[in-house]
Design an enzyme around this catalytic site. Structure first.
Site, PDB file in Angstrom:
ATOM      1  CG  HIS A  45      -1.787  -5.905   2.640  1.00  0.00           C
ATOM      2  ND1 HIS A  45      -0.847  -4.929   2.353  1.00  0.00           N
ATOM      3  CD2 HIS A  45      -2.422  -6.135   1.462  1.00  0.00           C
ATOM      4  CE1 HIS A  45      -0.921  -4.590   1.081  1.00  0.00           C
ATOM      5  NE2 HIS A  45      -1.869  -5.317   0.512  1.00  0.00           N
TER       6      HIS A  45
ATOM      7  CG  ASP B 256       1.841  -4.240   4.477  1.00  0.00           C
ATOM      8  OD1 ASP B 256       1.721  -5.464   4.620  1.00  0.00           O
ATOM      9  OD2 ASP B 256       1.178  -3.578   3.649  1.00  0.00           O
TER      10      ASP B 256
ATOM     11  CB  SER C 192      -0.912  -5.587  -2.338  1.00  0.00           C
ATOM     12  OG  SER C 192      -1.837  -4.591  -2.074  1.00  0.00           O
TER      13      SER C 192
END
Length: 238
Positions: A67, A106, A192
Site C-alpha cells: 500500500h 500487503d 507503514s
C-alpha cells in the site's frame, strides 16, 4: 462491520470507532541509538510527499508494504534524522499482484536502480529461512519508524524511534497471512512498510491496525515467511 481503507497523503488510515487504520509512526517508543538499525530505509514519494518505512534485504532490494506504492518513490539509506537526508535512490516497484487495497498480500519489493554500498550505517537484515509453523507466536519483537508519535494527531518524528511490542495469538488475527501485536505501543501514521523484527530477523511488515473496543490497538503485519517463494522469484528474476 465492513473494513474501509481511507488513504491520506501520509498513508495513514484514520481510525474509525472501532475501525481500521493504516500506518506511519511509533507510539510510545524511544529514540533509537543513531544508526543502530542500519537496515532501516526511509521511503518518500517526491510528488505526493507520502512517506513509509522499509528495510534493506539485499544490496539491490528494499522490502515494504504494497500500500506504500506510489509513482515517484525514492528510498534513502543510512538515515537517522530526516533533516539530513542523503541522495535518494530511484526504485522499480514490485507489489504483490494479489494486493488490491484491502487487507492481505500487503507486501512489495523495491529494486534499487543503484545498488547500495554496504557499510556500518547501511546493512541488510535477515529474512525467515522457513515458513512459521502453524502461526507460532513470535517473541522478543520490536518495530521502528519515523511516523506519528500519537495514533490520532501530532507530528512525524524526525529521528528514528523504536518500541518493543507484545505479540498476540495469530490464530484469530486478521487475514491468514498476518501476525498481530496489541497494546498502547506500536506503529502509527507514517510507519507503514517498516519491519517487525524478532531476534534480529524481519518477520513482518507493518500493514494496518484496528482500534479495539477497550481503546487499545491491534496491529497487523504481513507475515514474511508466507511469501518466501514469491520473494525469491522476484529477487532472482529481476
Amino acid at each position: 462491520m465492513g473494513i474501509l481503507w481511507h488513504i491520506t497523503g501520509l498513508l495513514l488510515l484514520r481510525s474509525c470507532n472501532p475501525g481500521f487504520s493504516m500506518h506511519d509512526g511509533i507510539v510510545g517508543g524511544k529514540v533509537s541509538i543513531p544508526h543502530s538499525r542500519p537496515y532501516m530505509v526511509y521511503i518518500h514519494d517526491t510528488q505526493s510527499k507520502a512517506i513509509c518505512g522499509g528495510f534493506l534485504v539485499r544490496e539491490d532490494f528494499v522490502m515494504t508494504a504494497a500500500h506504500c506504492n506510489h509513482n515517484h518513490l525514492k528510498v534513502y539509506l543510512g538515515v537517522n534524522d530526516t533533516h539530513f537526508l542523503p541522495d535518494g535512490v530511484a526504485v522499480q516497484p514490485f507489489p504483490h499482484l494479489q494486493f488490491n487495497n484491502t487487507p492481505g498480500h500487503d507486501i512489495m519489493l523495491l529494486k534499487l536502480k543503484t545498488p547500495a554500498t554496504l557499510n556500518k550505517t547501511v546493512k541488510t537484515i535477515a529474512l525467515p529461512k522457513t515458513e512459521n509453523p502453524k502461526h507460532a507466536t513470535l517473541k522478543d519483537c520490536m518495530v521502528m519508524g519515523w511516523g506519528l508519535q500519537d495514533y490520532h494527531h501530532g507530528s512525524l518524528s524526525m529521528v528514528l524511534k523504536e518500541a518493543n511490542v507484545t505479540m498476540l495469538d495469530s490464530k484469530n488475527c486478521g487475514t491468514s497471512d498476518t501476525v498481530c501485536s496489541g497494546g498502547k505501543t506500536g506503529p502509527a501514521g507514517g510507519d507503514s512498510g517498516g519491519p517487525l523484527v524478532c531476534g534480529d530477523v524481519a518477520e513482518g511488515i507493518v500493514s494496518y491496525y484496528i482500534r479495539e473496543s477497550n481503546g487499545e490497538y491491534c496491529t497487523r503485519y504481513t507475515e514474511i515467511s508466507q511469501y518466501l517463494e514469491w520473494i525469491r522469484e522476484k529477487m532472482n528474476n529481476n
